[in-house]
Enzyme design. Structure first.
Site, PDB file in Angstrom:
ATOM      1  N   ARG A 181      54.089  30.580  31.200  1.00  0.00           N
ATOM      2  CA  ARG A 181      54.871  30.119  32.266  1.00  0.00           C
ATOM      3  C   ARG A 181      54.018  29.360  33.280  1.00  0.00           C
ATOM      4  NH1 ARG A 181      57.433  30.313  28.073  1.00  0.00           N
ATOM      5  NH2 ARG A 181      59.449  31.321  27.735  1.00  0.00           N
ATOM      6  N   SER A 232      66.192  33.227  33.240  1.00  0.00           N
ATOM      7  CA  SER A 232      65.239  34.444  33.307  1.00  0.00           C
ATOM      8  C   SER A 232      64.656  34.638  34.390  1.00  0.00           C
ATOM      9  CB  SER A 232      64.304  34.777  32.220  1.00  0.00           C
ATOM     10  OG  SER A 232      64.795  34.726  30.888  1.00  0.00           O
ATOM     11  N   GLU A 302      59.659  34.622  37.431  1.00  0.00           N
ATOM     12  CA  GLU A 302      59.351  33.082  37.167  1.00  0.00           C
ATOM     13  C   GLU A 302      59.848  32.095  38.344  1.00  0.00           C
ATOM     14  OE1 GLU A 302      60.974  32.034  33.306  1.00  0.00           O
ATOM     15  OE2 GLU A 302      60.218  33.788  32.055  1.00  0.00           O
TER      16      GLU A 302
END
Length: 312
Positions: A181, A232, A302
């Protein structure tokens, strides 16, 4: 080229550039205050013109796509917010597997097009409500796949050089130093306007379509798609799963204002109707603090925060 008041007026009249636009309509959480200036360019040339104008005016520029990984403050954003969701379009070669897509192209659209042509490699992306540009910047992924697996290059504009550089630059996969990520694009002056992928040609299109449908069905049954969210919220602290850690502490259903830890999947915070950005931020902080206190594990978001005094 952008030329003074005439160029500004043309962009205003065309609707490409607007003032004081609520950004709640530009994020999947459906929260966020107004942008001082909001621009939705139709091509890379307009991106350059807008960046040059903002620099000449001394305005801070922020770039967003589908708004699926953003938490924008209730006070909104000063300066220019550049939304790339109009930069859509893709070219797919069924024989070579080479794909080029503009930054605003929705990931699910690209994944379905690839599957219909028998191109393997993007099936995981069918349920991600983001764009190609955002995926390239954050190395979006799901179900064991990620952007870095098949992206070969990105076409970028260096925002710091727009007064002297009038073209785009190509950066390779290696240049981006991909990690979980993460890429070097995050926090940089490089704005993605297009991306190139290498997919595997020659696969059975019907089988790939079945796989994409199955992936989408799995996501819609295990994640709270009926409520606005960012996807998420936290990265998984390998080998642990963020959702399992949060659920293990009994935090499902915990609510602050209109923000709630989803009862379907604990790594989702949903807007149950009247949430503010401050509600969501407070709930993120609460979850982080509880997991740190009880498990000694730091959860890293995130989601990117914009307009707050401190950012992630």
């Amino acid at each position: 080229m952008f030329t003074g008041d005439r160029g500004l007026n043309a962009l205003l009249e065309s609707g490409v550039l607007q003032q004081e636009v609520p950004l709640a309509n530009y994020t999947t959480w459906r929260v966020g205050g107004p942008a001082q200036w909001l621009a939705e360019p139709n091509n890379a040339e307009q991106c350059l013109e807008l960046l040059q104008w903002a620099k000449a005016e001394g305005l801070t520029t922020r770039v967003i796509g589908a708004g699926s990984n953003l938490l924008i403050a209730d006070a909104g954003l000063p300066g220019l917010t550049l939304c790339l969701r109009r930069l859509q379009g893709s070219q797919l070669d069924a024989e070579s597997g080479q794909v080029k897509a503009l930054a605003g192209e929705p990931l699910p659209t690209l994944a379905r097009r690839a599957a219909r042509l028998g191109l393997h490699g993007l099936e995981w992306a069918v349920g991600i409500p983001g764009t190609v540009g955002g995926a390239a910047a954050m190395n979006a992924g799901a179900q064991g796949g990620s952007t870095a697996d098949c992206l070969t290059a990105v076409e970028v504009i260096d925002q710091s050089l727009t007064d002297t550089v009038k073209t785009t630059t190509l950066l390779s996969n290696t240049d981006l130093a991909y990690d979980y990520r993460h890429s070097l694009l995050q926090g940089s002056d490089q704005m993605v306007v297009a991306a190139q992928f290498q997919l595997e040609p020659g696969h059975d299109a019907k089988e790939l379509m079945r796989k994409t449908s199955g992936n989408l069905s799995h996501r819609t049954t295990t994640q709270p798609y009926q409520w606005p969210s960012c996807g998420s919220v936290f990265r998984n602290p390998e080998p642990e799963k963020a959702g399992q850690l949060i659920e293990g502490l009994g935090l499902k259903g915990r609510r602050i204002g209109g923000a709630e830890v989803s009862s379907v999947h604990a790594n989702f915070i949903v807007n149950v109707g009247d949430a503010t950005a401050d509600d969501i931020r407070a709930l993120i902080d609460l979850v982080q603090n509880e997991v740190e206190r009880m498990n000694g594990i730091t959860l890293h978001p995130e989601v990117k925060r914009l307009g707050f005094q401190t950012t992630d």
